[in-house]
Write an enzyme that holds these catalytic residues in place. Sequence first.
Site, PDB file in Angstrom:
ATOM      1  N   LYS A  22      47.525  49.088  48.671  1.00 38.88           N
ATOM      2  CA  LYS A  22      47.325  49.234  47.220  1.00 38.88           C
ATOM      3  C   LYS A  22      46.007  49.957  46.906  1.00 38.88           C
ATOM      4  CE  LYS A  22      45.312  45.810  45.007  1.00 38.88           C
ATOM      5  NZ  LYS A  22      44.200  45.747  44.059  1.00 38.88           N
ATOM      6  N   ASN A  23      44.903  49.431  47.427  1.00 40.70           N
ATOM      7  CA  ASN A  23      43.594  49.978  47.039  1.00 40.70           C
ATOM      8  C   ASN A  23      43.427  51.430  47.477  1.00 40.70           C
ATOM      9  OD1 ASN A  23      42.934  47.642  45.748  1.00 40.70           O
ATOM     10  ND2 ASN A  23      41.695  46.816  47.412  1.00 40.70           N
ATOM     11  N   ARG A  94      40.534  48.042  37.148  1.00 39.97           N
ATOM     12  CA  ARG A  94      39.210  48.579  37.410  1.00 39.97           C
ATOM     13  C   ARG A  94      39.247  49.880  38.212  1.00 39.97           C
ATOM     14  NH1 ARG A  94      33.769  47.115  37.933  1.00 39.97           N
ATOM     15  NH2 ARG A  94      32.963  48.201  39.737  1.00 39.97           N
ATOM     16  N   CYS A 118      35.265  41.265  35.527  1.00 42.40           N
ATOM     17  CA  CYS A 118      36.567  40.672  35.808  1.00 42.40           C
ATOM     18  C   CYS A 118      36.319  39.296  36.401  1.00 42.40           C
ATOM     19  CB  CYS A 118      37.394  41.548  36.729  1.00 42.40           C
ATOM     20  SG  CYS A 118      36.821  41.556  38.406  1.00 42.40           S
ATOM     21  N   ARG A 123      30.845  43.146  38.287  1.00 41.14           N
ATOM     22  CA  ARG A 123      31.341  44.421  38.803  1.00 41.14           C
ATOM     23  C   ARG A 123      30.836  45.621  37.997  1.00 41.14           C
ATOM     24  NH1 ARG A 123      37.426  43.834  40.802  1.00 41.14           N
ATOM     25  NH2 ARG A 123      36.733  45.316  42.357  1.00 41.14           N
ATOM     26  N   ASP A 126      27.009  51.010  37.806  1.00 38.41           N
ATOM     27  CA  ASP A 126      25.768  51.788  37.817  1.00 38.41           C
ATOM     28  C   ASP A 126      25.680  52.751  39.006  1.00 38.41           C
ATOM     29  OD1 ASP A 126      25.683  49.324  39.211  1.00 38.41           O
ATOM     30  OD2 ASP A 126      23.517  49.446  39.402  1.00 38.41           O
ATOM     31  N   LEU A 127      26.185  52.344  40.165  1.00 44.88           N
ATOM     32  CA  LEU A 127      26.098  53.223  41.340  1.00 44.88           C
ATOM     33  C   LEU A 127      27.002  54.444  41.179  1.00 44.88           C
ATOM     34  CD1 LEU A 127      26.008  50.802  44.423  1.00 44.88           C
ATOM     35  CD2 LEU A 127      24.161  51.553  42.955  1.00 44.88           C
ATOM     36  N   ASP A 308      38.117  40.374  50.592  1.00 46.46           N
ATOM     37  CA  ASP A 308      39.496  40.207  50.111  1.00 46.46           C
ATOM     38  C   ASP A 308      40.327  39.278  51.000  1.00 46.46           C
ATOM     39  OD1 ASP A 308      38.862  41.910  48.066  1.00 46.46           O
ATOM     40  OD2 ASP A 308      39.872  43.658  48.895  1.00 46.46           O
ATOM     41  N   ILE A 330      29.701  39.483  48.661  1.00 45.84           N
ATOM     42  CA  ILE A 330      30.044  40.715  47.925  1.00 45.84           C
ATOM     43  C   ILE A 330      30.179  40.462  46.424  1.00 45.84           C
ATOM     44  CG2 ILE A 330      31.679  42.653  47.750  1.00 45.84           C
ATOM     45  CD1 ILE A 330      30.416  42.591  50.497  1.00 45.84           C
ATOM     46  N   ARG A 400      50.304  42.324  41.211  1.00 44.66           N
ATOM     47  CA  ARG A 400      49.436  43.499  41.205  1.00 44.66           C
ATOM     48  C   ARG A 400      49.232  44.028  42.620  1.00 44.66           C
ATOM     49  NH1 ARG A 400      44.129  42.810  37.693  1.00 44.66           N
ATOM     50  NH2 ARG A 400      44.029  44.947  38.430  1.00 44.66           N
TER      51      ARG A 400
HETATM   52  C1  EPZ Z   1      36.967  47.537  46.090  1.00 48.62           C
HETATM   53  O1  EPZ Z   1      36.398  47.196  44.827  1.00 48.62           O
HETATM   54  C2  EPZ Z   1      38.339  46.912  46.116  1.00 48.62           C
HETATM   55  N1  EPZ Z   1      39.136  47.414  45.006  1.00 48.62           N
HETATM   56  C3  EPZ Z   1      38.216  45.391  46.027  1.00 48.62           C
HETATM   57  O2  EPZ Z   1      39.514  44.828  46.173  1.00 48.62           O
HETATM   58  C4  EPZ Z   1      37.332  44.895  47.168  1.00 48.62           C
HETATM   59  O3  EPZ Z   1      37.134  43.504  47.024  1.00 48.62           O
HETATM   60  C5  EPZ Z   1      35.975  45.618  47.132  1.00 48.62           C
HETATM   61  O4  EPZ Z   1      36.175  47.049  47.158  1.00 48.62           O
HETATM   62  C6  EPZ Z   1      35.077  45.242  48.305  1.00 48.62           C
HETATM   63  O5  EPZ Z   1      35.715  45.545  49.509  1.00 48.62           O
HETATM   64  C7  EPZ Z   1      39.663  48.620  45.066  1.00 48.62           C
HETATM   65  O6  EPZ Z   1      39.494  49.397  45.998  1.00 48.62           O
HETATM   66  C8  EPZ Z   1      40.548  49.005  43.945  1.00 48.62           C
HETATM   67  P1  EPZ Z   1      32.520  47.619  45.466  1.00 48.62           P
HETATM   68  P2  EPZ Z   1      35.085  47.934  44.298  1.00 48.62           P
HETATM   69  O7  EPZ Z   1      32.072  48.708  44.564  1.00 48.62           O
HETATM   70  O8  EPZ Z   1      35.084  49.328  44.781  1.00 48.62           O
HETATM   71  C9  EPZ Z   1      28.675  45.801  43.195  1.00 48.62           C
HETATM   72  C10 EPZ Z   1      41.276  43.308  45.689  1.00 48.62           C
HETATM   73  O9  EPZ Z   1      41.458  42.056  45.674  1.00 48.62           O
HETATM   74  N2  EPZ Z   1      28.569  47.087  42.492  1.00 48.62           N
HETATM   75  O10 EPZ Z   1      32.483  47.858  46.924  1.00 48.62           O
HETATM   76  O11 EPZ Z   1      35.009  47.697  42.848  1.00 48.62           O
HETATM   77  C11 EPZ Z   1      29.953  45.036  42.824  1.00 48.62           C
HETATM   78  O12 EPZ Z   1      29.785  44.322  41.625  1.00 48.62           O
HETATM   79  C12 EPZ Z   1      40.003  43.938  45.175  1.00 48.62           C
HETATM   80  O13 EPZ Z   1      42.136  44.102  46.099  1.00 48.62           O
HETATM   81  C13 EPZ Z   1      27.484  47.314  41.655  1.00 48.62           C
HETATM   82  O14 EPZ Z   1      26.610  46.451  41.468  1.00 48.62           O
HETATM   83  O15 EPZ Z   1      33.972  47.115  45.057  1.00 48.62           O
HETATM   84  C14 EPZ Z   1      30.142  44.163  44.039  1.00 48.62           C
HETATM   85  O16 EPZ Z   1      29.315  43.037  43.920  1.00 48.62           O
HETATM   86  C15 EPZ Z   1      39.117  43.062  44.395  1.00 48.62           C
HETATM   87  N3  EPZ Z   1      27.398  48.534  41.033  1.00 48.62           N
HETATM   88  C16 EPZ Z   1      29.639  45.055  45.180  1.00 48.62           C
HETATM   89  O17 EPZ Z   1      28.830  46.060  44.567  1.00 48.62           O
HETATM   90  C17 EPZ Z   1      28.326  49.513  41.216  1.00 48.62           C
HETATM   91  O18 EPZ Z   1      28.196  50.576  40.604  1.00 48.62           O
HETATM   92  C18 EPZ Z   1      30.732  45.751  46.005  1.00 48.62           C
HETATM   93  O19 EPZ Z   1      31.673  46.319  45.117  1.00 48.62           O
HETATM   94  C19 EPZ Z   1      29.417  49.275  42.072  1.00 48.62           C
HETATM   95  C20 EPZ Z   1      29.513  48.053  42.707  1.00 48.62           C
END
Ligand code: EPZ
Length: 421
Positions: A22-23, A94, A118, A123, A126-127, A308, A330, A400
């Site tokens: 999915k992702n 998202r 969420c 989430r 900013d990055l 996950d 995370i 989902r």
């Molecule tokens: C992806 O989310 C996945 N979703 C998530 O899967 C997964 O849990 C996550 O990566 C970690 O592996 C998709 O790919 C659609 P991150 P993502 O940016 O990209 C913080 C599922 O159940 N952060 O790696 O949104 C963030 O809040 C889902 O399938 C910032 O602070 O995750 C988190 O604490 C849920 N600022 C951490 O970084 C930013 O700009 C890692 O998030 C971006 C992220």
Amino acid sequence: MDSIVVQGGGELNGQIQISGAKNTCLKLMSAALLTDEPLTLTNVPRLSDIKTLGTLLESLGCEVAMLNDGQVMALSGREITNRKADYEIVRKLRASFNVLGPLLARENEAIVSLPGGCAIGARAVDLHIKALETLGATIELDGGYVHAKAPNGLTGAVIEFPFVSVGATENAVTAATLAKGTTVIKNAAREPDTVDLIKCLVAMGAKIEGAGTSTLTIEGVDHLHGATHEVIADRIELGTFMVAPAICGGSVELLGGRLDLIGAFVERLDAAGINVTETDGGLLVARRGDVVKAADVTTAPFPGYPTDLQAQFMAMMCTAEGTSTLEETIFENRFMHAPELIRMGAKIDVDGNTAKVTGVEQLNGARVMATDLRASASLILAGLRAKGETVVSRVYHLDRGYEKIEEKLRGVGANIERISE
Ligand code: EPZ
């Protein structure tokens, strides 16, 4: 609203076919915005999130056709007719924030709703924003929307992430494919999902080196062309189904499963007394003895233990021998399954980002509520092991991200059905 009813008890034996990820598929779909030629994806999972993103892409002018019973998706971004990704769709998913990089790179402008928080955490994005600014975009936040502009196109630069973000790496890498000059992304995500996206971008003509490492180097090109790409197997679906025979006993072969997709997860299964063997078709999973042993887990970016699969491991630890400690690094609010598992008789103490789980001999079926996608899966797994009937409500979360989960589990002997309440 649908609920899932599980009658617990009984071993699981047989084979389960793992679907496309999915992702990964969501990010591949957004990559279609980078080119005016067709992008065809195969091994597409039939999930509500995929449909939602399809609707968003259509709203931007992309043609989206589902073929072969929904397993093949033909995307064509021949003409982008709208540069604004609306709140009404982005708020549901998202991952739709990842249209920002491709749209900006192709159109020099993109207006994308902020996704908002969420259930599992705030989430932030900013990055993502910082990375695109580094590539020369001007970004304004207005009325809940990110308005990004780069009238003369994006320019390659060095982007160094302070910590690993899957989504921000993917937005940056897609944007950089069409930037002028060289982009270097440091502290990039190494997740198989990101690697698969890069593989597809390369097939579309992008010049990217370093996939699967922390440093990506992207040489911008003038335009990308069409491609056909097979979505990799879903490693989280794989891990979820690997936990099922570990909890219930029996032996299940996960067709299409690969060890390299799941990093530290396999090592933690081994510590819990679960054997994983590679077969011609995938991975075979079976418990070594009669009981699962307590094992600790700390979530981390790939190749560390995946966040996950934390909820599913917790479900397994509920009936393990001994006490285990699960640390979530995370997301700040990803233990919502704990109170529901406690309703089934589990002994879990949550303190901040750490949960201590003391195994009990027996869980008891109960009515429980799914709070997010992976939490839902953990409740089903616990229900398979519990005595009596477990009813999991709010299963739209499950739809989902898990294709035909009841059918797949029924195929290995689980007593599980969906009801409308
Ligand atoms: C992806 O989310 C996945 N979703 C998530 O899967 C997964 O849990 C996550 O990566 C970690 O592996 C998709 O790919 C659609 P991150 P993502 O940016 O990209 C913080 C599922 O159940 N952060 O790696 O949104 C963030 O809040 C889902 O399938 C910032 O602070 O995750 C988190 O604490 C849920 N600022 C951490 O970084 C930013 O700009 C890692 O998030 C971006 C992220």
